[in-house]
Design an enzyme around this catalytic site. Structure first.
Site, PDB file in Angstrom:
ATOM      1  N   ASP A  23       0.988  -1.090   0.161  1.00  0.00           N
ATOM      2  CA  ASP A  23       0.028   0.012   0.078  1.00  0.00           C
ATOM      3  C   ASP A  23       0.986   1.250   0.091  1.00  0.00           C
ATOM      4  O   ASP A  23       1.561   1.545   1.086  1.00  0.00           O
ATOM      5  CB  ASP A  23      -0.858   0.046   1.297  1.00  0.00           C
ATOM      6  CG  ASP A  23      -1.873   1.256   1.308  1.00  0.00           C
ATOM      7  OD1 ASP A  23      -1.572   2.279   0.655  1.00  0.00           O
ATOM      8  OD2 ASP A  23      -2.782   1.218   2.147  1.00  0.00           O
ATOM      9  N   TYR A  29      -9.597  14.883  -4.901  1.00  0.00           N
ATOM     10  CA  TYR A  29      -8.822  14.367  -6.046  1.00  0.00           C
ATOM     11  C   TYR A  29      -8.103  15.286  -6.822  1.00  0.00           C
ATOM     12  O   TYR A  29      -6.874  15.371  -7.058  1.00  0.00           O
ATOM     13  CB  TYR A  29      -9.831  13.248  -7.007  1.00  0.00           C
ATOM     14  CG  TYR A  29      -9.008  12.898  -8.271  1.00  0.00           C
ATOM     15  CD1 TYR A  29      -8.191  11.595  -8.113  1.00  0.00           C
ATOM     16  CD2 TYR A  29      -9.166  13.225  -9.398  1.00  0.00           C
ATOM     17  CE1 TYR A  29      -7.579  10.944  -9.116  1.00  0.00           C
ATOM     18  CE2 TYR A  29      -8.450  12.662 -10.547  1.00  0.00           C
ATOM     19  CZ  TYR A  29      -8.038  11.560 -10.192  1.00  0.00           C
ATOM     20  OH  TYR A  29      -6.981  10.999 -11.303  1.00  0.00           O
ATOM     21  N   LYS A  81      -4.250  16.071  -7.095  1.00  0.00           N
ATOM     22  CA  LYS A  81      -3.432  15.999  -8.430  1.00  0.00           C
ATOM     23  C   LYS A  81      -2.653  17.357  -8.594  1.00  0.00           C
ATOM     24  O   LYS A  81      -1.781  17.360  -9.101  1.00  0.00           O
ATOM     25  CB  LYS A  81      -4.509  15.730  -9.497  1.00  0.00           C
ATOM     26  CG  LYS A  81      -5.016  14.137  -9.294  1.00  0.00           C
ATOM     27  CD  LYS A  81      -3.663  13.286  -9.446  1.00  0.00           C
ATOM     28  CE  LYS A  81      -4.158  11.699  -9.720  1.00  0.00           C
ATOM     29  NZ  LYS A  81      -3.203  10.652  -9.702  1.00  0.00           N
TER      30      LYS A  81
END
Ligand code: NAP
Length: 262
Positions: free
Chosen positions: A68, A160, A164
């Site tokens: 992970d 997200y 990003k």
């Protein structure tokens, strides 16, 4: 493609996160085809082993590691195991990512933390663990996978998009710090690309995001892999700190006001 181009990574060793599926799988296969030994890292160990099998069937080699990438101990161990098995590491591709599509009002702190953990914290961890190996290499290069979501609004996934956008500035600043040591750091910002991740978006969501493919088709994982391989290779030896959109032009266009203008 010229044979010389196809063997850009002869003798090099690459570490590809999220390499068990989608874009990461395409990157792992592409680098292996170009001569690299590849450490395929994935949360799903079976998927990583499957990609390693494909690499071996095509005449390449590497190692599959279940890890992970948002967890410090797992990343440190994966880097130790990969470097030992492959005899060093030259190329890091930070590709593992997750997306949670939700409007801001429904987004939980856990959504935020998970999204940042896999998409951005992971990059701090892998880059830190890989740094000694990249310093030892004469071809040290990092390629981070950002997203078109860092460049414009697409669909409701605020954590997200923020993570990003963080990838873009992380890439720029790390490039600045490591350039003097001959280590290049770049990013690729894919647009919608046909993988399981994209499957989580309905056609309606794609449509309501106003996504239009200037080049008339959705991206394929291989489109992104091609750009990653270029940026990781000596062919990009004078490029660092860049974020290259691989979007089919989708981020250039806004939804036309009238359908006949589309
Ligand atoms: P994908 O098909 O979902 O594949 C992602 C891979 O990463 C899966 O094998 C997944 O394993 C693995 N992964 C997820 N969490 C992980 C973790 N914590 N540690 C290690 N591995 C983990 O996604 P994709 O479309 O190929 O996306 C790859 C990258 O491109 C991501 O960074 C994504 O944000 C970016 N991107 C994709 C698109 C697109 O439209 N597809 C557009 C822009 C950017 P499991 O299957 O076990 O979860």
């Amino acid at each position: 493609m010229a044979q010389a181009e196809r063997r850009d990574f002869e003798g090099r060793k690459a570490f590809v996160t999220g390499g068990g599926a989608g874009i990461g799988r395409a990157i792992a296969l592409h680098l292996a085809e170009a001569g690299a030994k590849v450490a395929v890292i994935d949360l799903d160990g079976g998927a990583a082993s499957g990609v390693l099998k494909e690499i071996r069937a095509a005449g390449g080699d590497g190692i599959a590691i279940e890890a992970d990438v948002s967890q410090e101990a797992a990343v440190d161990q994966a880097v130790v195991d990969a470097a030992e098995a492959l005899g060093g590491l030259d190329v890091l591709v930070n590709n593992a990512g997750i997306v949670i599509i939700k409007r801001f009002a429904e987004t939980t702190l856990d959504d935020w933390d998970r999204t940042f953990g896999v998409n951005l914290r992971s990059m701090f961890l892998t880059c830190r663990a890989m740094l000694p190996h990249l310093r030892d290499s004469t071809a040290g290069a990092i390629v981070n996978i950002a997203s078109m979501a860092a460049l414009r609004y697409t669909v409701p996934h605020l954590p997200y998009a923020a993570a990003k956008a963080g990838v873009v500035s992380f890439t720029r600043d790390l490039a600045f710090e490591l350039g003097g040591e001959g280590i290049r750091v770049n990013a690729v910002a894919p647009g919608p690309t046909a993988t399981a991740m994209m499957g989580r978006l309905t056609d309606d969501e794609v449509d309501s995001a106003g996504l239009r493919f200037v080049l008339s088709r959705m991206g394929r994982p291989e489109d992104v892999a091609e750009a990653v391989a270029f940026l990781a290779s000596d062919r990009a030896s004078y490029i660092t700190g860049a974020t290259l959109p691989v979007t089919g032009g989708a981020e250039l266009a806004s939804r036309p006001l009238r359908s006949e203008d589309g």
